[in-house]
Design an enzyme around this catalytic site. Sequence first.
Site, PDB file in Angstrom:
ATOM      1  N   PRO A  88       0.818  -1.216   0.000  1.00 51.49           N
ATOM      2  CA  PRO A  88       0.000   0.000   0.000  1.00 51.49           C
ATOM      3  C   PRO A  88       0.855   1.271   0.000  1.00 51.49           C
ATOM      4  O   PRO A  88       0.356   2.348  -0.318  1.00 51.49           O
ATOM      5  CB  PRO A  88      -0.809  -0.089   1.305  1.00 51.49           C
ATOM      6  N   GLU A 115       1.510  -7.652   8.591  1.00 54.24           N
ATOM      7  CA  GLU A 115       1.607  -6.187   8.609  1.00 54.24           C
ATOM      8  C   GLU A 115       2.573  -5.666   7.554  1.00 54.24           C
ATOM      9  O   GLU A 115       2.649  -4.462   7.318  1.00 54.24           O
ATOM     10  CB  GLU A 115       2.047  -5.690   9.993  1.00 54.24           C
ATOM     11  N   ARG A 153      -1.042  -8.585 -21.153  1.00 53.53           N
ATOM     12  CA  ARG A 153      -1.780  -8.234 -22.367  1.00 53.53           C
ATOM     13  C   ARG A 153      -1.064  -7.190 -23.220  1.00 53.53           C
ATOM     14  O   ARG A 153      -1.471  -6.918 -24.349  1.00 53.53           O
ATOM     15  CB  ARG A 153      -3.208  -7.789 -22.026  1.00 53.53           C
ATOM     16  N   ASP A 168      -6.748  -0.073 -27.375  1.00 50.04           N
ATOM     17  CA  ASP A 168      -7.583  -0.096 -26.177  1.00 50.04           C
ATOM     18  C   ASP A 168      -7.760   1.228 -25.488  1.00 50.04           C
ATOM     19  O   ASP A 168      -7.032   2.167 -25.697  1.00 50.04           O
ATOM     20  CB  ASP A 168      -6.935  -0.997 -25.135  1.00 50.04           C
TER      21      ASP A 168
HETATM   22  N1  4GX Z   1      -1.624  -2.806  -3.420  1.00 52.96           N
HETATM   23  N2  4GX Z   1      -1.544  -5.125   0.663  1.00 52.96           N
HETATM   24  C1  4GX Z   1       0.596  -6.272   1.052  1.00 52.96           C
HETATM   25  C2  4GX Z   1       1.355  -6.669   3.331  1.00 52.96           C
HETATM   26  C3  4GX Z   1       2.471  -5.726   3.135  1.00 52.96           C
HETATM   27  C4  4GX Z   1       2.508  -4.456   3.731  1.00 52.96           C
HETATM   28  C5  4GX Z   1       3.605  -3.651   3.538  1.00 52.96           C
HETATM   29  C6  4GX Z   1       4.534  -5.331   2.159  1.00 52.96           C
HETATM   30  C7  4GX Z   1       4.620  -4.097   2.768  1.00 52.96           C
HETATM   31  C8  4GX Z   1      -1.726  -3.821  -1.465  1.00 52.96           C
HETATM   32  C9  4GX Z   1      -2.308  -2.826  -2.294  1.00 52.96           C
HETATM   33  C10 4GX Z   1      -2.163  -4.172  -0.107  1.00 52.96           C
HETATM   34  C11 4GX Z   1      -1.877  -5.264   2.068  1.00 52.96           C
HETATM   35  C12 4GX Z   1      -0.608  -6.137   0.160  1.00 52.96           C
HETATM   36  C13 4GX Z   1      -0.655  -5.402   2.920  1.00 52.96           C
HETATM   37  N3  4GX Z   1       3.486  -6.127   2.348  1.00 52.96           N
HETATM   38  N4  4GX Z   1      -0.733  -4.344  -2.160  1.00 52.96           N
HETATM   39  N5  4GX Z   1       0.213  -6.465   2.443  1.00 52.96           N
HETATM   40  N6  4GX Z   1      -3.342  -2.041  -1.995  1.00 52.96           N
HETATM   41  O1  4GX Z   1      -3.083  -3.562   0.370  1.00 52.96           O
HETATM   42  O2  4GX Z   1      -0.660  -3.726  -3.331  1.00 52.96           O
END
Ligand code: 4GX
Length: 257
Positions: A88, A115, A153, A168
């Site tokens: 995130p 986390e 794609r 597209d």
């Molecule tokens: N877009 N998540 C990853 C665990 C995490 C947290 C911090 C690495 C660093 C998300 C998103 C997403 C939730 C995937 C937390 N891993 N990933 N996860 N939105 O929300 O890509």
Amino acid sequence: MFFTVLTIFPEMFDPFWQHGIVRRAIEHKIIRASAVNIRDFAEDRHRVTDDRPYGGGSGMVMKPEPLAAAIRETSQTLPGAKNVLLTPQGRIFNQQMARELASYDGLILVCGRYEGVDERICHDLIDYEISIGGYVLTGGELAAMVLMDAVTRLIPGALGGEDAAEKDSFSDGLLEHAHYTRPRLFEDRAVPEVLLSGHHQDIENWRLESSVMRTLLKRPDLLQDKNLTRQERRVLKKWHQAIEEILDSHPGQTKGS
Ligand code: 4GX
């Protein structure tokens, strides 16, 4: 293009790789795809991949050693690959980033759970931190699938026959025009006559107008950002004029009516 996903849930990717365009691209050797279990790089008897956070608090953090070992070993066998962490905290994924990623020989996609991952991983071993959007998932796996889907794609040949990717939505900064198929009449709603006419130039003009006006109504931000072509300006002017004529035909009604 090859994708290698690092995850503690490699089985999640099987259905993704077994369907549709992605499956076809694998069968035609346009992409290669595999999932590596991070757990296989844990050294302890219980193959633990997470641990409690320094400083306390709820939730767990992905331990650095198994993840680092997995990334390093995978990178070694795949020179020319970029390492991507789905998080995130990353840059929000878009079509331009998909095009950039499609230009590499390979992508190693690191999927965190809990986390997150130990900060020292992000620093030393990751080329791109990418988020698929402003919401919280339970792990990076679905985000990795979204990214791979959008990148696949764009690889030449992946969509088969005519390379539709460039025609597209987004490739020219506009939304797609409306689409219709049989029947001509569906629940009292007819297909626009021009699409049945066989006049290719008229159809092209109608599709451009459909694209421009759908973009104006649904995603006006895209028009704001775009360098408009002459034809696109002409469509907007035509509707602008039509709206002005309606307004001008109701003189004197200014406020509250
Ligand atoms: N877009 N998540 C990853 C665990 C995490 C947290 C911090 C690495 C660093 C998300 C998103 C997403 C939730 C995937 C937390 N891993 N990933 N996860 N939105 O929300 O890509």
